[in-house]
Enzyme design. Sequence first.
Site, PDB file in Angstrom:
ATOM      1  N   GLY A  42      34.761  61.672  95.569  1.00 11.19           N
ATOM      2  CA  GLY A  42      34.476  60.814  94.425  1.00 11.19           C
ATOM      3  C   GLY A  42      35.756  60.142  93.962  1.00 11.19           C
ATOM      4  N   GLY A  44      35.884  57.941  91.091  1.00 12.75           N
ATOM      5  CA  GLY A  44      35.777  57.355  89.758  1.00 12.75           C
ATOM      6  C   GLY A  44      37.002  57.725  88.946  1.00 12.75           C
ATOM      7  N   GLY A  47      38.175  61.365  89.885  1.00 10.14           N
ATOM      8  CA  GLY A  47      38.584  61.505  91.276  1.00 10.14           C
ATOM      9  C   GLY A  47      39.800  60.664  91.622  1.00 10.14           C
ATOM     10  N   HIS A 268      20.668  57.808  75.241  1.00 10.90           N
ATOM     11  CA  HIS A 268      21.305  56.778  74.424  1.00 10.90           C
ATOM     12  C   HIS A 268      20.224  55.938  73.762  1.00 10.90           C
ATOM     13  CE1 HIS A 268      23.900  53.499  73.240  1.00 10.90           C
ATOM     14  NE2 HIS A 268      24.929  54.257  73.527  1.00 10.90           N
ATOM     15  N   ARG A 332      22.996  59.764  67.849  1.00 11.39           N
ATOM     16  CA  ARG A 332      22.219  59.273  68.986  1.00 11.39           C
ATOM     17  C   ARG A 332      20.920  60.035  69.203  1.00 11.39           C
ATOM     18  NH1 ARG A 332      26.958  58.425  73.599  1.00 11.39           N
ATOM     19  NH2 ARG A 332      27.841  56.564  72.661  1.00 11.39           N
ATOM     20  N   HIS A 403      21.706  58.722  79.735  1.00 12.87           N
ATOM     21  CA  HIS A 403      22.975  58.034  79.740  1.00 12.87           C
ATOM     22  C   HIS A 403      24.083  58.905  80.324  1.00 12.87           C
ATOM     23  CE1 HIS A 403      26.372  55.870  78.341  1.00 12.87           C
ATOM     24  NE2 HIS A 403      26.653  56.701  77.371  1.00 12.87           N
ATOM     25  N   ARG A 437      27.618  64.856  73.865  1.00 10.85           N
ATOM     26  CA  ARG A 437      28.942  64.266  73.987  1.00 10.85           C
ATOM     27  C   ARG A 437      29.159  63.200  72.912  1.00 10.85           C
ATOM     28  NH1 ARG A 437      30.736  59.762  75.994  1.00 10.85           N
ATOM     29  NH2 ARG A 437      28.849  59.169  77.109  1.00 10.85           N
ATOM     30  N   LEU A 443      35.321  58.969  79.040  1.00 11.90           N
ATOM     31  CA  LEU A 443      36.489  58.427  79.730  1.00 11.90           C
ATOM     32  C   LEU A 443      37.673  59.357  79.519  1.00 11.90           C
ATOM     33  CD1 LEU A 443      36.140  54.651  78.774  1.00 11.90           C
ATOM     34  CD2 LEU A 443      35.343  55.804  80.831  1.00 11.90           C
TER      35      LEU A 443
END
Lengths: 640, 277, 258
Positions: A42, A44, A47, A268, A332, A403, A437, A443
């Site tokens: 991975g 992203g 990774g 979401h 949310r 999400h 979360r 991020l």
Amino acid sequence: MTLTLDARIPEGSIAEKWDNHKFSVKLVNPANKRRFKILVVGTGLAGASAAASLAELGYAVEAFTFHDSPRRAHSIAAQGGINAAKNYRNDGDSVHRLFYDTVKGGDYRSREANVYRLAQVSLNIIDQCAAQGVPFAREYGGLLANRSFGGAQVSRTFYARGQTGQQLLLGAYQAMAAQIAAGGVTLHNRADVLDIVVKDGEACGIVTRDLLTGEVRAHSGHAVVLATGGYGNVYYLSTNAMNCNVTAAWRAHRRGAAFANPCYTQIHPTCIPASDEFQSKLTLMSESLRNDGRIWVPRNMDDTRRASDIGNADRYYFLEEKYPAFGNLVPRDVASRNAKTVVDQGLGVGPLRNGVYLDFADVIARDGESVVREKYGNLFDMYERITGENPYRSPMRIYPATHYTMGGLWVDYNLMTNVAGLYALGECNFSDHGANRLGASALMQGLADGYFVLPYTIGDYLAPKLASAPVPVDDPVFAAAVAEVDDRTRGWLAVRGTRSVDYYHRELGKIVWEYCGMARNRTGLEKALTEIPALREEFRANVKVLGSAGTTNQALEQVNRVDDFMEMAELKVRDALHREESCGGHFREEHQTPEGEALRDDENFAYVGAWNWQGPDRPQELIKEPLEFEYVKLTQRSYK
Amino acid sequence: MSAGSGGGSAGSGNGRSGNGHQVMLRLKLRIWRQAGPDEPGGFLDVDAEGIPADCSFLEMLDIVNERLITDDIEPITFAHDCREGICGTCGVMINGRPHGPEKATATCQLHMRKFRDGDEITIEPFRAASFPVVKDLMVDRRAFDRIIESGGFISAPTGTAPDANEIPVPKDVADFAMDAAACIGCGACVAACPNSAAQLFTAAKLGHLNVLPQGQPERWRRAEAMVETMESFFGSCTNHGECTEACPKEISLDFIAVLNRDYLKAKVKNRRLASQT
Amino acid sequence: MAQTVAPPEAAERVPPLRRRQRQLPWPLNIYQTAVGKKYVMAVTGVGLLGFVIVHMIGNLHLYEGPSQINEYAEALRDLGGHLVPRTLILWVMRIGLIAMFGLHIHSAWSLKEISRRSSPKANWVSGNKRYPGGQDYVAVNFASRTMRWTGPIIGLYVLFHLADLTWGWWLGGDYIRGDVYHNVVESLSSIPVAIIYIVANVALSVHIYHGMWSAFQTLGVNNPRFNHLRRGLATVIAGAILVGNLSFPIMVQAGLVA
């Protein structure tokens, strides 16, 4: 064999644990690092940042992505921003406050020590990214701009227009590209990881299938790092990219890695509803829209008038009525559940009656269209591009969508799974977000794990292995794994059924969404537990995959993934069934306050539910890792 | 008749008729099929009926594929992933334009309501010598990664960074860098260019990194290396401007002027630096 | 099914079209790159444009009468006065022009070759185009698409023009060396010649229109304050050259210059 899970949380006060740990982990001499080969799956945020950082340290890294380029990873789609406890705004933020907010936001189902470390390294992440040239938003003085995000009381979110994920991913990708050029990282693109190889209890390699030639290959290394994202596509319709999948994590699970909290899924609230049966994915719009938009549905389900013709008396502003203090800005999960309630009552709007209105008429009347355009112009344009409707004239239609998944492979404080030498980073692990979360934290976690946690902690495992070479790829354990992957892949072509892979994926998604989506109850979950295995059996007997295994074959790529989702879905439902409480992204209708709020049971469920694979014919065994809270006081949320 | 149909049809131009029912299109598709990089290719004619006007272009291809599978024909291979216009994976030539007729819109964000019933749509892969066709509509764009690897980064090994606010960046410089950094690497610029040049892609990365204070130490090395790597794979820009028109992020042609200037300065400066050591 | 320790080098699956050649010494190595060639094309283009402008303005002496234009021509040969041998400076300028022409043409040709090799022909059972389905251009204009046609037209025209008025090949006995006015009028009063001049000068202006804007871009002239003026400036200069140069054959044909 009963597994025991040791989180290996270091000694000391919470603020000292990470420093103490960094001092106590074993180190690998710089000259010896190149003798260790690490496979990173991975590319992203987690990774790519891990691959780059490990290669900078001198490790021999091999990185794997199924994309044509590492830059395609779905981290790229994150819009809002990244949190860091920099306190640049002088508004009272601190590492401790970010830690506290994250544990509370996770509804007290995360590990304190991990979250505190996350808050600590959040400071370094922003420094690192700014040094890489990530074009963060700036004030006129040239210093970094911040905004408040997701209802946080402080402005700690850094952002790059609405493309923060893209810019952070490109930063990590470029850092990795530098290492590829320098020879520290060998990149394998279009390499789909289909199995994890474990020998004598230690992860020693992976098996990949080349998506261009169909060639199945074994790769061996001293350690395997999975940064393969979440399992949101188990719902078929989600905001995840089409190719996001659980396969690598699931195959690790089948090889012995415990899978923790699979029932935790974040929904979401502000996504664009599906327009027809062929909808392939849902698009998220920043929830900042709820700052100014008002959410409502017609009171009368037979009301056929256009939205603007419906008078105030006939509009049901359900969030404002139920939660006068927070109104449209409730968290949310609360917003999502209430939207589901009114749609289930038959009050939904739109051609498929599957959405609620998000109306900007009042704010446009108050501030003027130009002010609204200034704030939300790009989101309004995106909405119009997708729906063909002009949100300045008629209200948007929104509906919740999957999400982010908080659950994932169980990892200890070092981010190592219970399989020695197998690590899980980013959304792939379960560790930092508990049951829910916070906005702008995904991020942060991905980069924290990749840049600042794994590069330290992996040495602890590798240092004692200095004398040993990786298991050679001609070892029987590899040959067996390669043969297994090859047989499994070719097996699909032999089924010659009648329905497409996508059909079964859609059907699976319908079941999981219906019974294990925003709200769950025992009856529904038990129903899902009979429907999913039945669908899986039908799928395995009746799926139709055309073409060959020797070339690019997208249906063949997808069928392995859907097969793994079929198994994963069952575990997810079972986890949701066993957790007799409501917390964060897991809402059991049997467990709610009289006002309809999530009702936790800290007495009985303050633990991580990790599931241990027992073989294909037996249900997984539940292992509990108790959660202890020393620094955060457990409270019940209330948004009245 | 649903409660929301009034709201649904209030905005004109959506894929709904006046009474809220989904408009269905019948399209004549000509889709490029090619079994492999070295296999002969050609067009497959598909008569696609009942395509909902509200679906996206890629969902239209999904529907076509479902039907092909029913008829025991191998589905059409096309690259796609995020389907929200940011990952840069998708991209095909639609009636001779990369990403189709809508400005600033990637293929996945193009919706079928932009087409009319009975339209003929020709679909081809992006083409350039360094974008070999993998299969059908999918091409291999790894040459872009080679360009980035040659210098499209700022060397800042993890842990070495000073405090983020130590280096102020004027807001207009940060905005300029962000305009360039918005590139999604889809390759539409190359596909659109009559010369198959990758100037816009390369210029976007140079424009992003070369204006930032953090990017200065490697500026000239970066400019020289990236341009020369680009030239080893792609054609030569003749300033037509097709790339900007095709770009889903509307990256400006002005960045190419920056690339040209920085490259020539780099050739001079790098020589001077080399002669001093 | 196979398993190998080292997979084939992924990077080489899409090999470069061009490998780096042996490096020439600086600054010749700049000309080995495409951007360097473009830079040379732009610089020589600007030089040739300067010549075209000066040449056109000088020719306007035609309207002042035979003695003025002939004196102007004589002055060109006599540049530098008594300090240098007669026509030396003119020859230096001519050699410079020829060199610029040569470089302009060579760079254009080699860039065309680079682009040709970068744009594949579609791998098709029949037909041989990059996009067999056709490409729908949006930004290209007539000028930018025809540079490779207007260029050769201009090149041929230059040879014709030299043969016509410098060497006097086909005016024969009517050609009077040194009497510019006479030669021009004599030549342009022939209708085919006038047509050649008109066609060539239209091509020249079209070439300049794209070439000049393109040169700004290539030379990296990119100041946000002036960027919007680049197209306008290219239009004005190309237009002025068109009007000036077309006026000669038209006026002669109309009998206003005789």
